[in-house]
Design an enzyme around this catalytic site. Structure first.
Site, PDB file in Angstrom:
ATOM      1  N   ARG A  99      -1.306  19.259   4.290  1.00 45.20           N
ATOM      2  CA  ARG A  99       0.294  19.377   3.791  1.00 45.20           C
ATOM      3  C   ARG A  99       1.228  19.651   4.863  1.00 45.20           C
ATOM      4  O   ARG A  99       2.447  19.599   4.389  1.00 45.20           O
ATOM      5  CB  ARG A  99       0.336  20.246   2.298  1.00 45.20           C
ATOM      6  CG  ARG A  99      -0.333  19.744   1.343  1.00 45.20           C
ATOM      7  CD  ARG A  99       0.137  20.250  -0.233  1.00 45.20           C
ATOM      8  NE  ARG A  99       0.233  21.633  -0.179  1.00 45.20           N
ATOM      9  CZ  ARG A  99       0.284  22.363  -1.359  1.00 45.20           C
ATOM     10  NH1 ARG A  99       0.897  21.426  -2.462  1.00 45.20           N
ATOM     11  NH2 ARG A  99       0.169  23.563  -1.458  1.00 45.20           N
ATOM     12  N   ASP A 100       0.795  20.243   5.940  1.00 40.81           N
ATOM     13  CA  ASP A 100       1.562  20.237   7.082  1.00 40.81           C
ATOM     14  C   ASP A 100       1.078  19.978   8.225  1.00 40.81           C
ATOM     15  O   ASP A 100       1.177  20.666   9.284  1.00 40.81           O
ATOM     16  CB  ASP A 100       2.108  21.819   6.975  1.00 40.81           C
ATOM     17  CG  ASP A 100       3.617  22.222   7.848  1.00 40.81           C
ATOM     18  OD1 ASP A 100       4.259  21.212   7.882  1.00 40.81           O
ATOM     19  OD2 ASP A 100       3.813  23.252   8.178  1.00 40.81           O
ATOM     20  N   LEU A 101       0.615  18.775   8.514  1.00 46.03           N
ATOM     21  CA  LEU A 101      -0.134  18.210   9.776  1.00 46.03           C
ATOM     22  C   LEU A 101       1.219  17.718  10.581  1.00 46.03           C
ATOM     23  O   LEU A 101       1.989  17.101  10.119  1.00 46.03           O
ATOM     24  CB  LEU A 101      -0.800  17.238   9.377  1.00 46.03           C
ATOM     25  CG  LEU A 101      -1.632  16.417  10.596  1.00 46.03           C
ATOM     26  CD1 LEU A 101      -2.593  17.490  11.041  1.00 46.03           C
ATOM     27  CD2 LEU A 101      -2.165  15.093  10.296  1.00 46.03           C
TER      28      LEU A 101
END
Length: 204
Positions: A99-101
């Protein structure tokens, strides 16, 4: 080491994310994901404290490399891309969505025969197989520059990580991201309404 403080909501949320990341990493054992050695509560202390012990990564983030090098040669970009994709494949196979690549959550570590990529910072990750999700439906999670459009509406899936990986690959090959913006609203409009500039136009 983190101290637990049930009075301070910000510290309490940090502790929850700290332990969530540890529980997620405990499920992932892969060369392209940072290794967790141990985590838990520190015994024998007057204040409730928790620790997490993970692999030390002596390298640079992808953000650092892009800042100093700009666009990378296609073969070098492909080597990095494949390793990032392998780390994501393992996470998704275990039901984990990062979710926060983004480049700052990708570390490149030198080795004797080359380099190895490590995915880090699963602190806002989501365990789709019944694990705790610290966000409510409709709550924005991630970094707008790399977020998939559905994340602006508070939803995410493995496809959201693949979208972010696509943006990162675009940046590796061109030296820039395909959408411009400085605010959340500007990124939302750009991603929902504007076409992606062909890579050959950005970097012939």
């Amino acid at each position: 080491i983190v101290k637990a403080d049930s009075v301070n909501e910000e510290e309490s949320q940090f502790l929850k994310r700290f332990l969530l990341e540890a529980s997620i990493l405990a499920k992932l054992q892969h060369p392209n994901v940072v290794t967790l050695f141990d985590y838990g509560r520190v015994e024998g202390t007057s204040v409730e404290m928790y620790f997490i012990a993970m692999e030390y990564l002596d390298g640079e983030t992808l953000t650092d490399r892009l800042r100093t090098r700009g666009a990378l040669p296609a073969m070098e970009a492909l080597v990095l891309f494949r390793q990032i994709a392998r780390g994501l494949r393992e996470a998704h196979a275990r039901g984990i969505v990062h979710r926060d690549l983004k480049p700052s959550n990708i570390v490149i570590v030198p080795e004797a025969d080359g380099e190895i990529v490590k995915l880090v910072d699963f602190g806002i990750g989501k365990d789709e197989r019944g694990g705790e999700d610290l966000t409510r439906d409709g709550v924005l999670v991630g970094t707008p520059k790399y977020m998939a459009p559905e994340q602006f509406d508070g939803h995410s899936s493995a496809a959201s990580d693949v979208y972010a990986l696509g943006l990162i690959m675009y940046q590796l090959l061109t030296g820039s991201i395909p959408f411009n913006g400085t605010t959340l609203a500007e990124f939302m409009i750009a991603k929902l309404q504007h076409p992606i500039p062909p890579m050959r136009e950005v970097n012939p």
